[in-house]
Design a protein around this motif. Structure first.
Motif, PDB file in Angstrom:
ATOM      1  N   SER A 160       0.721  -1.344  -0.048  1.00  0.00           N
ATOM      2  CA  SER A 160      -0.010   0.073  -0.051  1.00  0.00           C
ATOM      3  C   SER A 160       0.951   1.264   0.027  1.00  0.00           C
ATOM      4  N   GLY A 161       0.342   2.437  -0.251  1.00  0.00           N
ATOM      5  CA  GLY A 161       0.948   3.449  -0.175  1.00  0.00           C
ATOM      6  C   GLY A 161       1.969   3.833  -1.261  1.00  0.00           C
ATOM      7  N   GLU A 162       3.302   4.133  -0.956  1.00  0.00           N
ATOM      8  CA  GLU A 162       4.264   4.114  -1.626  1.00  0.00           C
ATOM      9  C   GLU A 162       5.014   2.774  -2.134  1.00  0.00           C
ATOM     10  N   SER A 163       4.570   1.557  -1.503  1.00  0.00           N
ATOM     11  CA  SER A 163       4.862   0.286  -1.831  1.00  0.00           C
ATOM     12  C   SER A 163       4.664  -0.076  -3.205  1.00  0.00           C
ATOM     13  N   VAL A 164       5.574  -0.859  -3.809  1.00  0.00           N
ATOM     14  CA  VAL A 164       5.396  -1.604  -5.048  1.00  0.00           C
ATOM     15  C   VAL A 164       5.938  -3.058  -4.948  1.00  0.00           C
ATOM     16  N   CYS A 165       5.130  -4.114  -5.565  1.00  0.00           N
ATOM     17  CA  CYS A 165       5.492  -5.312  -5.545  1.00  0.00           C
ATOM     18  C   CYS A 165       6.871  -5.888  -6.197  1.00  0.00           C
ATOM     19  N   LEU A 166       7.488  -6.429  -5.459  1.00  0.00           N
ATOM     20  CA  LEU A 166       8.943  -7.071  -6.100  1.00  0.00           C
ATOM     21  C   LEU A 166       8.843  -8.370  -6.028  1.00  0.00           C
ATOM     22  N   ASN A 167       9.068  -8.823  -7.319  1.00  0.00           N
ATOM     23  CA  ASN A 167       9.247 -10.261  -7.787  1.00  0.00           C
ATOM     24  C   ASN A 167       7.989 -11.290  -7.185  1.00  0.00           C
ATOM     25  N   SER A 168       6.921 -10.410  -7.188  1.00  0.00           N
ATOM     26  CA  SER A 168       5.508 -11.135  -6.871  1.00  0.00           C
ATOM     27  C   SER A 168       5.673 -11.538  -5.329  1.00  0.00           C
ATOM     28  N   ALA A 172       7.995  -3.608  -1.358  1.00  0.00           N
ATOM     29  CA  ALA A 172       9.381  -2.581  -1.342  1.00  0.00           C
ATOM     30  C   ALA A 172       9.003  -1.267  -1.684  1.00  0.00           C
ATOM     31  N   VAL A 173       9.741  -0.455  -1.087  1.00  0.00           N
ATOM     32  CA  VAL A 173       9.493   1.080  -1.257  1.00  0.00           C
ATOM     33  C   VAL A 173      10.914   1.586  -2.217  1.00  0.00           C
ATOM     34  N   PRO A 174      10.546   2.255  -3.204  1.00  0.00           N
ATOM     35  CA  PRO A 174      11.685   2.861  -4.042  1.00  0.00           C
ATOM     36  C   PRO A 174      12.832   3.569  -3.056  1.00  0.00           C
ATOM     37  N   THR A 175      13.897   2.944  -3.225  1.00  0.00           N
ATOM     38  CA  THR A 175      14.846   3.582  -2.037  1.00  0.00           C
ATOM     39  C   THR A 175      14.964   4.844  -2.243  1.00  0.00           C
ATOM     40  N   SER A 176      14.804   5.756  -3.370  1.00  0.00           N
ATOM     41  CA  SER A 176      15.057   7.172  -3.493  1.00  0.00           C
ATOM     42  C   SER A 176      14.001   7.879  -2.744  1.00  0.00           C
ATOM     43  N   LYS A 177      12.905   7.153  -2.168  1.00  0.00           N
ATOM     44  CA  LYS A 177      11.693   7.740  -1.305  1.00  0.00           C
ATOM     45  C   LYS A 177      12.000   7.734   0.014  1.00  0.00           C
ATOM     46  N   CYS A 178      12.839   6.631   0.455  1.00  0.00           N
ATOM     47  CA  CYS A 178      13.169   6.295   1.787  1.00  0.00           C
ATOM     48  C   CYS A 178      13.888   7.934   2.462  1.00  0.00           C
ATOM     49  N   LYS A 179      13.897   8.183   3.911  1.00  0.00           N
ATOM     50  CA  LYS A 179      14.048   9.284   4.431  1.00  0.00           C
ATOM     51  C   LYS A 179      15.943   9.461   4.259  1.00  0.00           C
ATOM     52  N   GLN A 216      -0.744 -11.252   6.048  1.00  0.00           N
ATOM     53  CA  GLN A 216      -0.187  -9.988   6.029  1.00  0.00           C
ATOM     54  C   GLN A 216      -0.735  -9.074   7.221  1.00  0.00           C
ATOM     55  N   TYR A 217      -1.477  -9.455   8.249  1.00  0.00           N
ATOM     56  CA  TYR A 217      -1.767  -8.677   9.311  1.00  0.00           C
ATOM     57  C   TYR A 217      -0.745  -8.884  10.210  1.00  0.00           C
ATOM     58  N   SER A 218       0.609  -8.502  10.004  1.00  0.00           N
ATOM     59  CA  SER A 218       1.619  -8.661  10.929  1.00  0.00           C
ATOM     60  C   SER A 218       1.851  -7.595  11.909  1.00  0.00           C
ATOM     61  N   LEU A 219       2.644  -8.072  12.862  1.00  0.00           N
ATOM     62  CA  LEU A 219       2.981  -7.095  13.902  1.00  0.00           C
ATOM     63  C   LEU A 219       3.634  -5.683  13.195  1.00  0.00           C
ATOM     64  N   PHE A 220       4.307  -5.773  12.289  1.00  0.00           N
ATOM     65  CA  PHE A 220       4.930  -4.698  11.556  1.00  0.00           C
ATOM     66  C   PHE A 220       3.908  -3.733  11.076  1.00  0.00           C
TER      67      PHE A 220
END
Length: 233
Positions: A160-168, A172-179, A216-220
């Motif tokens: 969700s949000g800025e995340s993209v699906c990596l290798n199904s 993952a978040v585009p590294t350029s968007k990390c703080k 997917q309902y993880s502690l994270f």
């Protein structure tokens, strides 16, 4: 609120109440030593961050405790130590403000023990393109002795949000968007830990099955949801 997320929150409250009455009988704190544990003991494990190739010698993956690896001197790896309770679903977190997994080498391996030298396969955390924030690690015991460690993936249903699906397999978040790279996304690393097998008293360790049911309902996810509600976060 999603009913599964509510169940997870209630389960956490119950676990806190139970664990307050349980004593930690494991006196081994070195991740490179063996321990024979029972439910609710603390168990020390290490997470090493380095390049993928640095975890291998002559094409064989070795434990980061093994002196044949260049990791042992601490010159080419960064290390984090944790002590979750046996058969409790735990969330291990590393703040991205103090740590950049890409600079450390981009891959991580979980490890513990000497006799079986248990270690997980190297898994990608970050590269120049993507950063993976959430992982699930399963520790497999037999009669209280650690036998195996492996990463479990649940696919991209929770992206969700800025995340993209990596290798199904990973959100993952585009590294350029990390703080840490000048972006606005909080890319703290979260490792959900669960247990399977049996403890030294032959009690079955069930926390992995609870994680598998929640998927997917993880502690994270819960951690980030609550953190996002706090002022200034």
């Amino acid at each position: 609120m999603d009913p599964k997320l509510m169940v997870l929150m209630l389960m956490m409250v119950v676990l806190v109440g139970i664990n307050a009455q349980m004593k930690d009988t494991n006196i081994v704190f070195d991740p490179c030593s063996d321990a024979k544990v029972q439910r609710w003991d603390g168990f020390t494990l290490g997470i090493a961050f380095s390049s993928k190739d640095s975890f291998f010698s002559n094409q064989v993956q070795l434990s980061p405790c093994d002196k044949r690896l260049p990791l042992s001197g601490g010159k080419s790896a960064q290390l984090a130590l944790f002590r979750p309770k046996v058969d409790e679903i735990s969330l291990l977190t590393i703040e991205s403000g103090n740590f950049n997994p890409m600079i450390a080498g981009g891959y991580m391996v979980a490890f513990a023990g000497r006799q079986y030298a248990a270690r997980s396969p190297p898994v990608l955390v970050a590269d120049n393109t993507h950063t993976i924030k959430s992982f699930t690690l399963v520790l497999e015991f037999q009669k209280g002795t650690l036998q195996n460690m492996f990463w479990k993936k649940f696919g991209c249903a929770s992206c969700s949000g800025e995340s993209v699906c990596l290798n199904s397999t990973d959100c993952a978040v585009p590294t350029s968007k990390c703080k840490g790279s000048g972006g606005s996304v909080d890319c703290n690393l979260g490792i959900q830990v669960a247990f399977s097998g049996t403890d030294r008293n032959d009690n079955v360790l069930n926390s992995w099955y609870e994680v598998a049911n929640l998927q997917q309902y993880s502690l994270f996810t819960l951690y980030n949801n609550i953190r996002g509600m706090l002022p200034g976060q």
